[in-house]
Design an enzyme around this catalytic site. Structure first.
Site, short mmCIF file in Angstrom:
data_model
loop_
_atom_site.label_atom_id
_atom_site.label_comp_id
_atom_site.label_asym_id
_atom_site.label_seq_id
_atom_site.Cartn_x
_atom_site.Cartn_y
_atom_site.Cartn_z
CG ASP A 110 -8.65 -11.96 0.05
OD1 ASP A 110 -8.13 -12.28 1.13
OD2 ASP A 110 -8.12 -12.23 -1.05
CB THR A 120 -6.68 -15.92 1.86
OG1 THR A 120 -6.88 -15.32 0.56
CG2 THR A 120 -7.47 -17.22 1.94
CG ASN A 136 -0.79 8.68 2.60
OD1 ASN A 136 -1.40 7.76 2.06
ND2 ASN A 136 -0.04 9.54 1.93
CB THR A 155 -5.27 -10.53 -2.75
OG1 THR A 155 -5.33 -11.86 -2.24
CG2 THR A 155 -3.80 -10.16 -2.98
CB SER A 159 7.41 12.18 -1.96
OG SER A 159 6.37 11.54 -2.68
CG ASP A 195 6.63 6.83 -3.15
OD1 ASP A 195 6.63 8.06 -2.93
OD2 ASP A 195 7.60 6.23 -3.62
CG ASP A 249 -5.46 -15.80 -2.41
OD1 ASP A 249 -6.01 -14.68 -2.51
OD2 ASP A 249 -5.63 -16.56 -1.44
NE ARG A 270 -3.73 2.22 2.44
CZ ARG A 270 -3.93 3.02 3.48
NH1 ARG A 270 -3.32 2.78 4.62
NH2 ARG A 270 -4.76 4.03 3.39
#
Length: 321
Positions: free
Chosen positions: A246, A248, A96, A194, A78, A69, A253, A64
């Protein structure tokens, strides 16, 4: 990719790529550090692996962070800069605030600096760490083009341009197109969901007062909606309550796409991917083939992570030189 509010809020600042950016893209190379710091990649991988053993949320957080970025001023590190007395930096902008695991990049930078001083940029370290996060979570691996430079500008105000979890397909397409990314890239990169977890605040629009008329988004599968409402009540929601993106959340996946087709997505932005024929076709393709998803994800990650715009190699990822 729990990684708080793992929103692709994935991810974005409305700045068109300039000629200088394109020149820097052309300068990236998979063997950029072969002579100057050949142990850089293995060193970064070791740091990420160690952090993962201590905290299963790390992969989602790193992935993420890399998205956030790249979508503001390019992949220039940054997002890693700290605020100063005169400037509120990206990491302190509202989308953020929930980013975390910055310490992983700090540790990797320290280890690489010990081997090759003033050589490997923080932006490259983040790009490599994001790749490792995917690979070590059971996903594909790929050669990351390297040679990014670190930026000197980081503004919290620019984070308001990151697409939010309530975006529709048109808004998402516009955000991606501003960065030279296609609908194919949008659907493939959304698969980063995921991994990770989101707090209730990022999807409460789907379970409470939807469209100011209905209490629940009708595109949500009913029992899934009920489960979300149980953990995210309309009032007095526990501070850290939320849901996994999700079923998992620590494994890379294609489950995310399967759940999209079942009406079990977390964000409005996720569900919007099935509202248009060509994006829905891709969702179905990736839901039926993990191999096809991985191939598309790698291609789009390389494309996205090549958006560059920095000027220096920072000695400390949190401050400019």
């Amino acid at each position: 990719m729990a990684a708080k509010n793992t929103t692709f809020s994935l991810l974005f600042g409305l700045i068109l790529l300039g000629v200088s950016h394109l020149n820097q893209i052309n300068a990236l190379s998979s063997n950029y550090y072969d002579q100057t710091c050949p142990q850089a990649e293995s060193t970064i991988t070791s740091v990420v692996k160690k952090a993962m053993l201590n905290d299963r949320r790390v992969p989602a957080a790193l992935l993420r962070m890399h998205f956030h970025d790249c979508f503001i001023r390019g992949c220039d590190g940054s997002v890693l800069l700290n605020s100063t007395a005169n400037n509120k930096a990206e990491k302190d902008g509202p989308p953020n605030i929930s980013l975390h695991a910055f310490y992983v990049i700090d540790h990797a930078k320290k280890a690489v600096e010990a081997l090759c001083p003033k050589t490997v940029s923080c932006a490259d370290i983040l790009a490599l760490a994001a790749r490792d996060a995917v690979t070590l979570s059971g996903g594909p691996t790929w050669d990351v083009p390297k040679g990014r430079k670190d930026g000197r500008v980081s503004k919290a105000t620019e984070t308001r341009q990151l697409p939010g979890p309530t975006f529709n397909i048109s808004q998402l397409q516009q955000s991606f197109a501003q960065r030279g990314l296609s609908i194919d890239d949008l659907v493939a990169l959304s698969g980063g969901h995921t991994l990770g977890f989101s707090h209730c605040s990022s999807f409460q629009n789907r379970i409470h007062n939807f469209a100011a008329k209905q209490s629940v988004d009708p595109t949500l599968q009913s029992s899934f909606a009920a489960s979300l409402k149980s953990v995210c009540p309309a009032q007095n929601t526990p501070k850290n309550a939320g849901a996994n993106l999700d079923s998992t959340p620590t494994t890379f996946d294609n489950r995310y796409y399967k759940l999209l087709l079942q009406g079990k997505s977390i964000f409005s932005s996720d569900q919007s991917l099935v509202t248009m024929a060509n994006s829905r076709t891709l969702v179905s393709k990736f839901a039926s083939s993990k191999q096809e998803f991985e191939k598309a994800f790698v291609k789009s990650m390389i494309k996205m992570s090549s958006i560059n715009g920095g000027q220096e190699v920072r000695l400390d990822c949190r401050v400019v030189n």
